[in-house]
Design an enzyme around this catalytic site. Structure first.
Site, short mmCIF file in Angstrom:
data_model
loop_
_atom_site.label_atom_id
_atom_site.label_comp_id
_atom_site.label_asym_id
_atom_site.label_seq_id
_atom_site.Cartn_x
_atom_site.Cartn_y
_atom_site.Cartn_z
N GLU A 141 0.94 -1.30 0.03
CA GLU A 141 -0.03 0.04 0.06
C GLU A 141 0.82 1.03 0.07
O GLU A 141 1.89 1.32 0.83
CB GLU A 141 -0.92 0.15 1.45
CG GLU A 141 -1.66 1.15 1.25
CD GLU A 141 -2.85 1.23 2.27
OE1 GLU A 141 -2.65 0.53 3.20
OE2 GLU A 141 -3.29 2.14 2.48
N ARG A 179 5.64 -12.35 9.91
CA ARG A 179 6.39 -11.03 9.62
C ARG A 179 7.70 -11.30 10.02
O ARG A 179 8.17 -11.71 11.07
CB ARG A 179 5.64 -10.15 10.20
CG ARG A 179 4.51 -9.37 9.59
CD ARG A 179 3.89 -8.33 10.41
NE ARG A 179 2.80 -7.71 9.62
CZ ARG A 179 2.86 -6.79 9.01
NH1 ARG A 179 3.98 -5.78 9.19
NH2 ARG A 179 2.02 -6.13 8.06
N LYS A 187 4.05 0.89 10.05
CA LYS A 187 4.22 1.97 9.25
C LYS A 187 3.83 2.99 9.74
O LYS A 187 4.25 4.46 9.52
CB LYS A 187 3.29 1.90 8.04
CG LYS A 187 4.42 1.21 6.74
CD LYS A 187 3.75 1.42 5.54
CE LYS A 187 3.34 0.17 4.79
NZ LYS A 187 2.61 0.06 3.71
P1 ATP Z 1 0.15 -1.66 6.74
O1 ATP Z 1 -0.68 -2.57 6.06
O2 ATP Z 1 0.01 -1.45 8.16
O3 ATP Z 1 0.05 -0.19 6.15
P2 ATP Z 1 2.22 -3.35 5.96
O4 ATP Z 1 3.52 -3.09 6.55
O5 ATP Z 1 1.31 -4.53 6.17
O6 ATP Z 1 1.60 -1.95 6.56
P3 ATP Z 1 2.04 -3.27 3.01
O7 ATP Z 1 1.97 -2.11 2.28
O8 ATP Z 1 0.43 -3.76 3.06
O9 ATP Z 1 2.43 -2.74 4.52
O10 ATP Z 1 2.80 -4.47 2.90
C1 ATP Z 1 3.07 -5.12 1.49
C2 ATP Z 1 3.53 -6.65 1.90
O11 ATP Z 1 4.44 -6.79 2.48
C3 ATP Z 1 2.40 -7.36 2.48
O12 ATP Z 1 2.10 -8.41 1.63
C4 ATP Z 1 2.74 -7.26 3.73
O13 ATP Z 1 2.53 -8.81 4.16
C5 ATP Z 1 4.37 -7.55 3.55
N1 ATP Z 1 5.05 -7.09 4.87
C6 ATP Z 1 4.81 -5.88 5.62
N2 ATP Z 1 5.67 -5.89 6.63
C7 ATP Z 1 6.19 -7.18 6.59
C8 ATP Z 1 7.32 -7.67 7.49
N3 ATP Z 1 7.78 -7.07 8.69
N4 ATP Z 1 7.90 -8.91 7.29
C9 ATP Z 1 7.42 -9.71 6.06
N5 ATP Z 1 6.45 -8.93 5.33
C10 ATP Z 1 5.82 -7.84 5.54
MG MG Z 2 -0.53 -4.44 5.14
#
Ligand code: ATP
Ligand code: MG
Length: 559
Positions: free
Chosen positions: A37, A262, A272
């Site tokens: 995102e 994660r 984030k």
């Molecule tokens: P949010 O959804 O809270 O804005 P997010 O870190 O999940 O934050 P996304 O942009 O949704 O951000 O993440 C993109 C991809 O990266 C998703 O498939 C998510 O599962 C993966 N991802 C995010 N953080 C991690 C992490 N710490 N370790 C592994 N994969 C991650």
């Molecule tokens: Mg996410």
């Protein structure tokens, strides 16, 4: 140790794909996607996801899409889109022509929502957000049905059309899926599909004032793109039944969703929301502050994409959450930089040394190997003269026990040059040593001629040939390994995470070093030329990582 054969970490996702390929479930196709995102910069956790998504596609001869799940215009921006594209490319991954945006599917998603309304599977709700959460129930109590749940199909179609047309205020109405308010899975208690947001979207502008919820957009976006393996983090496990429900109702292609844990890294936070706070409140200098574990920050700090990919692969894919020690990331980086970084001499805190028996005006040229790990890197000549700088730390008067560097009466080797002996010091009014006087042994050049050995070797630069630089020394941004465990994570920021050293002196081979170029400063660590603040006339270096490998120690301790 780098020479030992590396055990490839077991990978349950790979096993699932192998099973699918054996059973012919997707006809052998492996199509994955990385779906950020655009509401922030990517961090080291994302590198893990990127490496899994792109890595598996590459391994199985498939492809990986880069898709922006841009369903919330309030938090998203083009700046984030641009930085994500740039970063994934920098990491070394390629999506070819498969760059997609959920916002490109808004019209299709709308049509599908209408389809669900027509099938009696979705309704327009007038409950306020507060009422809605009250009606939702809890983990132990079922929810209650909204009084608007049984609106006629005609009324729902009319209201939804008018929602799109902008007739209602933000938050006045939502479109919800009609599933089951008593479901044990809260995600299935009539989830919201659309909300009204009169906000300008970075790609669709003002074309829409209703926006799909992430859950309504995500599975269908995967489906539209023909994704076979939709790999995501564990928090989506409970959403999988909802994605399946939507896809079943629509009768469209089902990817297989697979969840993994994660990545968490010690001394960092991955949320984030908190990263945005760090940046917006000025607690760091920006998303690419070299203390940040954003990929932009690591890049500016001097990390190589190779080291980050190696780290991601060695951490492996797990089903259970764990915190990886940041020392392991640094270990992977050192292994890579050791192979590729040219060695240079740099004196961070200079102390003047006069070689009394070295003729004034004479300039020697000392042969210095650029990289002992890489013969192809060749060598350079380092000027030597009567007045040198050494590190303040490399001189003590009197010398403490087991101090093998320079002190009155003691001998030390100057790297690539001669053995010198300290004959005296000059002090300023406060008693501070300002000049160290030495004599050199002209026969000791380079190696240990005449079989003479000294215990210590120190680095140096020729005073008149050296060039000035600013050197930024970094430590962890947080002073505790798990900042998220603190009552308030902002209270555990490390006040000494940045130290700026202004008067460093470098050997002249570093003059004009390109921004981003990386070196090992002998005996000190790996450094890179800051990509933002450095200029030929005013060099600025970042310490990427020190030489001491704390990970090796941790491993030893464990084993
Ligand atoms: P949010 O959804 O809270 O804005 P997010 O870190 O999940 O934050 P996304 O942009 O949704 O951000 O993440 C993109 C991809 O990266 C998703 O498939 C998510 O599962 C993966 N991802 C995010 N953080 C991690 C992490 N710490 N370790 C592994 N994969 C991650
Ligand atoms: Mg996410």
């Amino acid at each position: 140790m780098s020479d030992e054969p590396r055990q490839k970490p077991s990978n349950f996702i790979r096993d699932i794909i192998l099973e699918h390929n054996a059973s012919g479930r997707f006809g052998g196709a492996v199509i994955t996607r990385f779906p950020p995102e655009p509401n922030g910069y990517l961090h080291i956790g994302h590198a893990e996801a990127i490496s899994i998504d792109f890595g598996l596609a590459r391994e199985f001869g498939g492809r990986c899409h880069l898709r922006f799940d841009d369903t919330n215009p309030i938090k998203e921006s083009q700046e984030y889109v641009d930085s994500i594209i740039d970063t994934v490319r920098w990491l070394g991954f390629d999506w070819g022509k498969h760059l997609y945006y959920a916002s490109d599917y808004f019209e299709q998603l709308y049509a599908w929502a209408v389809q669900l309304i027509e099938a009696g599977k979705a309704y327009v709700d007038d409950l306020t957000p507060d009422q809605m959460s009250e009606y939702r129930g809890t983990l132990t109590e079922p929810g209650r049905e909204s009084p608007y749940r049984d609106r006629s199909i005609e009324e729902n179609l009319d209201l939804f059309r008018r929602m799109r047309a902008g007739e209602f205020e933000d938050g006045a109405r939502t479109l919800r899926a009609k599933i089951d308010m008593a479901s044990g899975n809260i995600n299935l208690r009539d989830p919201v599909m659309y909300r009204i947001r009169k906000a300008t979207h970075h790609r669709t502008g003002d074309a829409w004032c209703i926006y799909p919820m992430y859950d309504w957009a995500h599975g269908q976006s995967d489906s539209i793109e023909g994704v076979t393996h939709s790999i995501c983090t564990l928090e989506y496990e409970d959403h999988r039944p909802l994605y399946d429900w939507y896809l079943d109702q629509l009768g469209v292609h089902h990817p297989q969703q697979i969840e993994f844990a994660r990545l968490n890294l010690s001394h960092t936070i991955m949320s984030k929301r908190k990263l945005v706070e760090l940046v917006q409140q000025g607690l760091v200098s920006g998303w690419d502050d070299p203390r940040m574990w954003t990929l932009a920050g690591l890049r500016r700090r001097g990390y190589t994409p190779e080291a980050i990919r190696d780290f991601a692969e060695r951490v492996g894919v797990a089903k259970a959450a764990k915190v990886v020690d940041i020392a392991f990331l640094e270990h992977c980086l050192r292994e890579d930089l050791n192979r590729r970084a040219d060695r240079r001499m740099a004196v961070l805190r200079p102390l003047k040394v006069v070689i009394e028996n070295y003729p004034e005006g004479q300039v020697g040229e000392m042969e210095a190997v650029n990289n002992p790990e890489d013969p192809a890197a060749g060598s350079r000549r380092v000027p030597f003269s009567r007045v040198l700088y050494i590190e303040q730390d490399d001189f003590r008067d009197p010398a403490p026990p087991k101090y093998f560097r320079l002190s009155p009466g003691a001998e030390v080797r100057l790297r690539y040059a001669y053995i010198v002996k300290c004959t005296g010091v000059e002090r300023d009014a406060s008693g501070q040593v300002v000049t160290v006087r030495c004599t050199y042994d002209a026969d000791s050049r380079g190696g240990d001629s005449r079989g003479r050995k000294v215990k210590g070797t120190i680095h140096w630069v020729s005073a008149s040939h050296s060039i000035p630089a600013e050197v930024r020394l970094y430590d962890h941004l947080f002073s505790v390994p798990k900042p998220d465990d603190a009552d308030d994570w902002k209270t555990v920021l490390n006040p000494r995470s940045l130290e700026v050293v202004r008067g460093a002196r470098l050997e002249p081979a570093l003059a004009g070093a390109d921004r981003g170029s990386r070196f090992q400063f002998e005996r000190q660590g790996y450094f890179c030329v800051d990509a933002r603040d450095s200029a030929p006339a005013r060099l600025v270096f970042n310490r990427t990582v020190g030489l001491r490998d704390t990970w090796a120690k941790i491993e030893k301790g464990a084993g």
